[in-house]
Write a protein that holds these residues in place. Structure first.
Motif, PDB file in Angstrom:
ATOM      1  N   ASP A 132       0.856  -1.191   0.000  1.00 22.54           N
ATOM      2  CA  ASP A 132       0.000   0.000   0.000  1.00 22.54           C
ATOM      3  C   ASP A 132       0.886   1.231   0.000  1.00 22.54           C
ATOM      4  OD1 ASP A 132      -2.570  -1.400   0.288  1.00 22.54           O
ATOM      5  OD2 ASP A 132      -1.817  -1.927   2.281  1.00 22.54           O
ATOM      6  N   SER A 133       0.612   2.138  -0.911  1.00 23.05           N
ATOM      7  CA  SER A 133       1.434   3.337  -1.017  1.00 23.05           C
ATOM      8  C   SER A 133       0.968   4.407  -0.034  1.00 23.05           C
ATOM      9  CB  SER A 133       1.357   3.889  -2.448  1.00 23.05           C
ATOM     10  OG  SER A 133       2.165   5.042  -2.575  1.00 23.05           O
ATOM     11  N   THR A 134       1.860   4.765   0.896  1.00 23.02           N
ATOM     12  CA  THR A 134       1.635   5.847   1.847  1.00 23.02           C
ATOM     13  C   THR A 134       2.911   6.678   1.897  1.00 23.02           C
ATOM     14  OG1 THR A 134       2.450   4.562   3.735  1.00 23.02           O
ATOM     15  CG2 THR A 134       0.085   4.393   3.230  1.00 23.02           C
ATOM     16  N   ASP A 135       2.830   7.833   2.530  1.00 26.61           N
ATOM     17  CA  ASP A 135       4.025   8.670   2.637  1.00 26.61           C
ATOM     18  C   ASP A 135       5.131   7.952   3.392  1.00 26.61           C
ATOM     19  OD1 ASP A 135       2.744  10.643   1.263  1.00 26.61           O
ATOM     20  OD2 ASP A 135       2.178  11.817   3.036  1.00 26.61           O
ATOM     21  N   GLU A 136       4.780   7.326   4.508  1.00 25.98           N
ATOM     22  CA  GLU A 136       5.776   6.593   5.291  1.00 25.98           C
ATOM     23  C   GLU A 136       6.276   5.380   4.515  1.00 25.98           C
ATOM     24  OE1 GLU A 136       8.290   5.565   8.504  1.00 25.98           O
ATOM     25  OE2 GLU A 136       7.327   7.417   7.844  1.00 25.98           O
ATOM     26  N   GLY A 137       5.347   4.723   3.816  1.00 29.13           N
ATOM     27  CA  GLY A 137       5.738   3.569   3.019  1.00 29.13           C
ATOM     28  C   GLY A 137       6.715   3.944   1.920  1.00 29.13           C
ATOM     29  N   GLU A 138       6.490   5.064   1.276  1.00 31.94           N
ATOM     30  CA  GLU A 138       7.398   5.524   0.226  1.00 31.94           C
ATOM     31  C   GLU A 138       8.778   5.841   0.793  1.00 31.94           C
ATOM     32  OE1 GLU A 138       7.015   5.476  -2.945  1.00 31.94           O
ATOM     33  OE2 GLU A 138       4.908   4.860  -2.940  1.00 31.94           O
ATOM     34  N   ARG A 139       8.817   6.341   2.019  1.00 30.80           N
ATOM     35  CA  ARG A 139      10.107   6.623   2.669  1.00 30.80           C
ATOM     36  C   ARG A 139      10.883   5.322   2.905  1.00 30.80           C
ATOM     37  NH1 ARG A 139      12.713   7.203   7.596  1.00 30.80           N
ATOM     38  NH2 ARG A 139      11.007   6.228   8.756  1.00 30.80           N
ATOM     39  N   VAL A 140      10.170   4.312   3.386  1.00 32.85           N
ATOM     40  CA  VAL A 140      10.807   3.010   3.621  1.00 32.85           C
ATOM     41  C   VAL A 140      11.252   2.388   2.304  1.00 32.85           C
ATOM     42  CG1 VAL A 140      10.464   0.667   4.504  1.00 32.85           C
ATOM     43  CG2 VAL A 140       9.473   2.624   5.729  1.00 32.85           C
ATOM     44  N   LYS A 141      10.410   2.481   1.289  1.00 29.56           N
ATOM     45  CA  LYS A 141      10.759   1.949  -0.032  1.00 29.56           C
ATOM     46  C   LYS A 141      12.018   2.614  -0.572  1.00 29.56           C
ATOM     47  CE  LYS A 141       8.994   1.631  -4.774  1.00 29.56           C
ATOM     48  NZ  LYS A 141       7.862   1.926  -5.687  1.00 29.56           N
ATOM     49  N   HIS A 142      12.108   3.941  -0.401  1.00 30.52           N
ATOM     50  CA  HIS A 142      13.286   4.668  -0.866  1.00 30.52           C
ATOM     51  C   HIS A 142      14.539   4.188  -0.137  1.00 30.52           C
ATOM     52  CE1 HIS A 142      15.694   7.943  -2.461  1.00 30.52           C
ATOM     53  NE2 HIS A 142      16.103   8.218  -1.225  1.00 30.52           N
ATOM     54  N   PHE A 143      14.404   3.947   1.170  1.00 31.20           N
ATOM     55  CA  PHE A 143      15.544   3.436   1.941  1.00 31.20           C
ATOM     56  C   PHE A 143      15.996   2.078   1.402  1.00 31.20           C
ATOM     57  CE2 PHE A 143      16.491   0.302   5.289  1.00 31.20           C
ATOM     58  CZ  PHE A 143      17.780   0.709   5.605  1.00 31.20           C
ATOM     59  N   LEU A 144      15.044   1.170   1.171  1.00 30.93           N
ATOM     60  CA  LEU A 144      15.396  -0.165   0.656  1.00 30.93           C
ATOM     61  C   LEU A 144      15.985  -0.075  -0.746  1.00 30.93           C
ATOM     62  CD1 LEU A 144      12.302  -2.263   1.845  1.00 30.93           C
ATOM     63  CD2 LEU A 144      14.630  -2.355   2.753  1.00 30.93           C
ATOM     64  N   HIS A 145      15.461   0.854  -1.541  1.00 32.21           N
ATOM     65  CA  HIS A 145      15.926   0.995  -2.920  1.00 32.21           C
ATOM     66  C   HIS A 145      17.351   1.548  -2.995  1.00 32.21           C
ATOM     67  CE1 HIS A 145      15.578   1.503  -7.248  1.00 32.21           C
ATOM     68  NE2 HIS A 145      16.061   2.723  -7.115  1.00 32.21           N
TER      69      HIS A 145
END
Length: 338
Positions: A125-138
């Motif tokens: 699910d795309s959320t602001d916090e989720g996008e932050r975590v995704k960016h970290f993993l990426h």
């Protein structure tokens, strides 16, 4: 010549223990598939990726498909592996945020440097916090993942180097038990998903085309000819039982019967076959001509296949590349400079 389905696919001299792979001249192969799957699970499951105030944990290996083998030819070890991996991850429960997603690694293979292997990060699910975590993993998380992939490759080579290079003739009996067969992987030809007709249709005209391919192999012409004319060697690169009647009008069956036909002509420099894929219209055969020409430092092989159904052109080309040429180079080391 061994009967269909008989004989060890590794050795022509199996009944001579004193001559088994003397001085590592013959090829051997070990199947590393099951070991690899367990090793990859060991490396990734429950692993944590931490940094920038983020802690993610890999909870599941959803997919791990592919194969891995180790080859020894003339004392040179050649490793082949190809994996498609999908992992599930979640954000540490202490954060209080229900964030999860997947890690897709579609092309882990010896053809790609670890730093070039694709690693795709997705969110459930795309959320602001989720996008932050995704960016970290990426960004930073990928380094952790690549280190684990490097660990797999190094462990594969370390584990399957054992017993692959045999001692000289005097000590060969002590190591015969270390060699295990790797030819239990059932390879099937990829064919286009087209309707099949089990009954020959009289008067039905099929649009056909001609395929031409050229390949270069690091071997003698005689060696390449044996790959197509020796039961044990055909079983080796096709990874399954074969039928091979090496004579004019002799029958052949490969890849579980998906490819079959008969020999029209067979000499050390030219092989002509009536050749068909099981998925083709019933009763329709193409003609395959394989010209074998030895050059100064390699052997050139020219394939001409006439009568290929037009709808099967692309898949037939891909199958020659993957299940014949690449498999032969990989199995016997003919694609590598020794």
């Amino acid at each position: 010549m061994a009967k269909w389905g008989e004989g060890d696919p590794r050795w022509i001299v199996e009944e001579r223990p004193d001559a088994t792979n003397v001085n590592n001249w013959h090829w051997t192969e070990k199947n590393a598939c099951a070991w690899s799957q367990e090793k990859l699970k060991e490396l990734f499951l429950n692993a944590k990726i931490e940094g920038d105030g983020v802690t993610c944990e890999i909870t599941e290996m959803e997919k791990c498909e592919g194969e891995a083998v180790a080859n020894n030819r003339k004392g040179k070890l050649i490793f082949f592996y190809e994996w498609n991996i999908i992992l599930k991850w979640i954000l540490d429960e202490k954060s209080g945020n229900n964030i999860e997603g997947k890690i897709n690694i579609p092309n882990l293979s010896e053809e790609n440097d670890i730093n070039e292997v694709d690693i795709e990060i997705t969110l459930k699910d795309s959320t602001d916090e989720g996008e932050r975590v995704k960016h970290f993993l990426h960004t930073k998380g990928k380094y952790v993942l690549r280190e684990k992939l490097k660990k797999y490759v190094s462990s594969l080579k370390e584990e399957f180097t054992k017993g692959m290079i045999l001692p000289k003739k005097d000590n060969v009996k002590e190591n015969i038990s270390n060699i295990t067969s790797g030819f239990n992987v059932k390879m099937q030809m990829n064919t286009a998903a087209t309707p099949t007709n089990n009954h020959k249709t009289v008067g039905c005209k099929i649009s056909t085309t001609t395929i031409k391919q050229q390949q270069k192999f690091q071997c003698r012409a005689e060696e390449f000819f044996k790959v197509f004319s020796t039961v044990e060697m055909v079983q080796a690169f096709t990874k399954g039982l074969v039928k091979l009647e090496l004579k004019k009008s002799g029958q052949f069956e490969l890849f579980g019967g998906n490819i079959h036909g008969e020999f029209v002509e067979i000499t050390p420099t030219k092989i002509i076959q009536k050749w068909r894929c099981k998925q083709w219209p019933s009763g329709h055969y193409s003609e395959v001509t394989i010209d074998i020409c030895e050059k100064n430092d390699h052997t050139e092989v020219n394939l001409t296949q006439t009568g290929v159904p037009l709808s099967e052109e692309t898949s037939t080309k891909e199958n020659w590349d993957r299940y014949y040429w690449d498999a032969i180079k990989r199995t016997f080391g003919f694609g590598y400079f020794m």
